[in-house]
Enzyme design. Structure first.
Site, PDB file in Angstrom:
ATOM      1  CE  LYS A 112      -4.458  -1.589   1.879  1.00 59.87           C
ATOM      2  NZ  LYS A 112      -5.443  -1.306   2.994  1.00 59.87           N
ATOM      3  CE  LYS A 195      -6.363  -8.484  -1.753  1.00 62.66           C
ATOM      4  NZ  LYS A 195      -6.245  -8.017  -0.250  1.00 62.66           N
ATOM      5  CE  LYS A 198     -14.017  -4.250   1.496  1.00 66.18           C
ATOM      6  NZ  LYS A 198     -12.663  -3.740   2.281  1.00 66.18           N
TER       7      LYS A 198
HETATM    8  P1  TYM Z   1     -10.605  -6.305   4.040  1.00 65.94           P
HETATM    9  O1  TYM Z   1     -11.838  -5.289   4.220  1.00 65.94           O
HETATM   10  O2  TYM Z   1      -9.640  -5.905   3.163  1.00 65.94           O
HETATM   11  O3  TYM Z   1     -11.580  -7.719   3.760  1.00 65.94           O
HETATM   12  C1  TYM Z   1     -12.372  -8.285   4.809  1.00 65.94           C
HETATM   13  C2  TYM Z   1     -12.458  -9.868   4.722  1.00 65.94           C
HETATM   14  O4  TYM Z   1     -12.390 -10.291   3.193  1.00 65.94           O
HETATM   15  C3  TYM Z   1     -11.220 -10.970   2.974  1.00 65.94           C
HETATM   16  N1  TYM Z   1     -10.822 -10.832   1.448  1.00 65.94           N
HETATM   17  C4  TYM Z   1     -10.754 -11.859   0.848  1.00 65.94           C
HETATM   18  N2  TYM Z   1     -10.813 -13.253   0.809  1.00 65.94           N
HETATM   19  C5  TYM Z   1     -10.710 -13.945  -0.308  1.00 65.94           C
HETATM   20  N3  TYM Z   1     -10.259 -13.424  -1.625  1.00 65.94           N
HETATM   21  C6  TYM Z   1     -10.397 -11.874  -1.682  1.00 65.94           C
HETATM   22  N4  TYM Z   1      -9.990 -11.545  -3.017  1.00 65.94           N
HETATM   23  C7  TYM Z   1     -10.347 -11.247  -0.592  1.00 65.94           C
HETATM   24  N5  TYM Z   1     -10.444  -9.944  -0.390  1.00 65.94           N
HETATM   25  C8  TYM Z   1     -10.622  -9.774   1.036  1.00 65.94           C
HETATM   26  C9  TYM Z   1     -10.111 -10.646   4.030  1.00 65.94           C
HETATM   27  O5  TYM Z   1      -9.115 -11.434   4.093  1.00 65.94           O
HETATM   28  C10 TYM Z   1     -10.956 -10.288   5.088  1.00 65.94           C
HETATM   29  O6  TYM Z   1     -11.281 -11.185   5.803  1.00 65.94           O
HETATM   30  N6  TYM Z   1      -7.673  -5.671   8.115  1.00 65.94           N
HETATM   31  C11 TYM Z   1      -8.723  -6.267   7.727  1.00 65.94           C
HETATM   32  C12 TYM Z   1     -10.023  -5.630   8.342  1.00 65.94           C
HETATM   33  C13 TYM Z   1      -9.626  -6.134   9.966  1.00 65.94           C
HETATM   34  C14 TYM Z   1      -9.849  -7.198  10.596  1.00 65.94           C
HETATM   35  C15 TYM Z   1      -9.806  -6.923  12.094  1.00 65.94           C
HETATM   36  C16 TYM Z   1     -10.160  -8.465  10.304  1.00 65.94           C
HETATM   37  C17 TYM Z   1      -9.527  -4.889  10.971  1.00 65.94           C
HETATM   38  N7  TYM Z   1      -9.594  -5.554  11.935  1.00 65.94           N
HETATM   39  C18 TYM Z   1      -9.339  -7.879  12.981  1.00 65.94           C
HETATM   40  C19 TYM Z   1     -10.006  -9.608  11.275  1.00 65.94           C
HETATM   41  C20 TYM Z   1      -9.846  -9.358  12.492  1.00 65.94           C
HETATM   42  C21 TYM Z   1      -9.224  -5.914   6.042  1.00 65.94           C
HETATM   43  O7  TYM Z   1      -8.482  -4.994   5.720  1.00 65.94           O
HETATM   44  O8  TYM Z   1      -9.989  -6.716   5.442  1.00 65.94           O
END
Ligand code: TYM
Length: 332
Positions: A112, A195, A198
């Site tokens: 990032k 990957k 969003k």
């Molecule tokens: P975020 O918002 O990027 O994504 C949310 C969840 O979706 C999963 N994910 C995917 N899984 C499979 N294929 C993909 N292409 C894909 N894109 C996203 C992510 O792995 C995630 O589970 N840092 C985290 C948010 C967060 C969090 C936490 C998660 C903040 N605090 C505590 C768990 C526990 C994030 O940016 O997810």
């Protein structure tokens, strides 16, 4: 019941199919067996620039999609991170036991910060995983269901918890990441080696839950495949088709082999039409329900507020213990 914690960033108007398959589908089943906390992590979203008005709207939209996808506020605690101040407070404490070196090794920060440039990348983007550790540890969560891009952050969380416990006495539960092997990474339909995200720059290969169904259908029909015309799973040589097969299998609960057999001797056109029907049938009710919930934002805000109060009770207990352990002088 053991505790579960997970969250998503409100970084777009809609979640994408990777969030749905990689996370939400697991959340939905696990909420029955665990005492689950599901958070919309708005404090994480502001580690990169956000428009204030849009952020509020995206936060509501993300929460509405959790509910529409089957997260039940009566069973699980579903709230907005910034409404529970303990997240930011514990993050500060945890940052005092985080090494600069170990934080520097987080690959998501490297990716990032490269995208924004060293001068534009914020300090918060760097400390992002520490806030994520605070999210998880505040609730003494045992399990953290995520996609594989979050695995390194959960590993860091474990290290910080162990270090804190060793230095100040047993305080935190050590969490385990729960990663569904087959669906841990859904790829972009136009670029099936990266990957799906969003917040991707190009939306052509991203399937959004809240997109108009016709837009989604078109994106599927235009998905990148290859020239050999055989519906067969081969991640190395046929990344596009393999990704579509993964999605197909995840949404139908069928084996990839059975889907390959069904489409044997038929072209990609037929296969994509089949997949389109599966995805449309899955998305349509979720989209309709989310949009319905968003028609009454006041009611949604009330529900989130009530859930935040419930989360605060748990979080404040952990935080008080942490302050005590660290030696902060409390007001009598
Ligand atoms: P975020 O918002 O990027 O994504 C949310 C969840 O979706 C999963 N994910 C995917 N899984 C499979 N294929 C993909 N292409 C894909 N894109 C996203 C992510 O792995 C995630 O589970 N840092 C985290 C948010 C967060 C969090 C936490 C998660 C903040 N605090 C505590 C768990 C526990 C994030 O940016 O997810």
């Amino acid at each position: 019941k053991a505790r579960l914690f997970s969250g998503m960033q409100p970084s777009a108007d809609s979640l994408q199919i990777g969030n749905y398959i990689g996370a939400l589908m697991q959340w939905r089943t696990m909420q029955d067996t665990y005492d689950a906390f599901f958070t919309v992590v708005d404090l994480h979203a502001i580690t990169v620039p956000q428009d204030p008005k849009e952020l509020r709207e995206k936060t509501r939209r993300t929460a509405a999609q959790y509910i529409a996808a089957g997260i039940e506020p009566a069973k699980s605690t579903l709230y907005v991170q910034s409404q529970v101040p303990a997240h930011a407070e514990l993050a500060w404490i945890l940052s005092t036991v985080t090494g600069f070196g170990e934080a520097s090794r987080m690959t998501q920060f490297k990716d990032k910060s490269q995208r924004y440039g060293a001068d534009k990348a914020s300090v918060a983007l760097f400390t992002y995983p520490v806030l994520m550790a605070a999210d998880i540890l505040l609730y003494q969560a045992k399990v953290v269901p995520v996609g594989d891009d979050q695995k390194q952050h959960v590993e860091l969380t474990r290290n910080l918890a162990e270090r804190f416990n060793a230095r100040f006495g047993q305080t935190f539960t050590i969490p385990d990441p729960v990663i569904q092997k087959d669906t841990a990474r859904i790829y972009d339909l136009q670029e099936p080696t990266s990957k799906m995200s969003k917040s991707a720059e190009s939306q052509a290969g991203v399937l959004y839950l809240l997109d108009d169904i016709n837009v989604t259908a078109k994106k599927i029909m235009r998905a990148v495949t290859d020239s050999d015309g055989i519906v067969r799973y081969d991640r190395e040589n046929k990344p596009g088709v393999s990704n579509l097969l993964t999605i197909y299998a995840a949404l139908t609960g069928r084996q990839i082999g059975a889907i390959e057999d069904e489409y044997a001797g038929r072209g990609y056109g037929d296969f994509k039409k089949g997949l389109r029907d599966v995805i449309v049938a899955e998305f349509e009710p979720v989209r309709a329900r989310a949009l319905e919930l968003l028609e009454d934002p006041a009611e949604l805000d009330r529900l989130l507020g009530a859930n935040a109060a419930r989360a605060s009770e748990v979080a404040e207990k952990t935080l008080a213990q942490v302050y005590e352990r660290v030696g902060l002088l409390r007001a009598p």
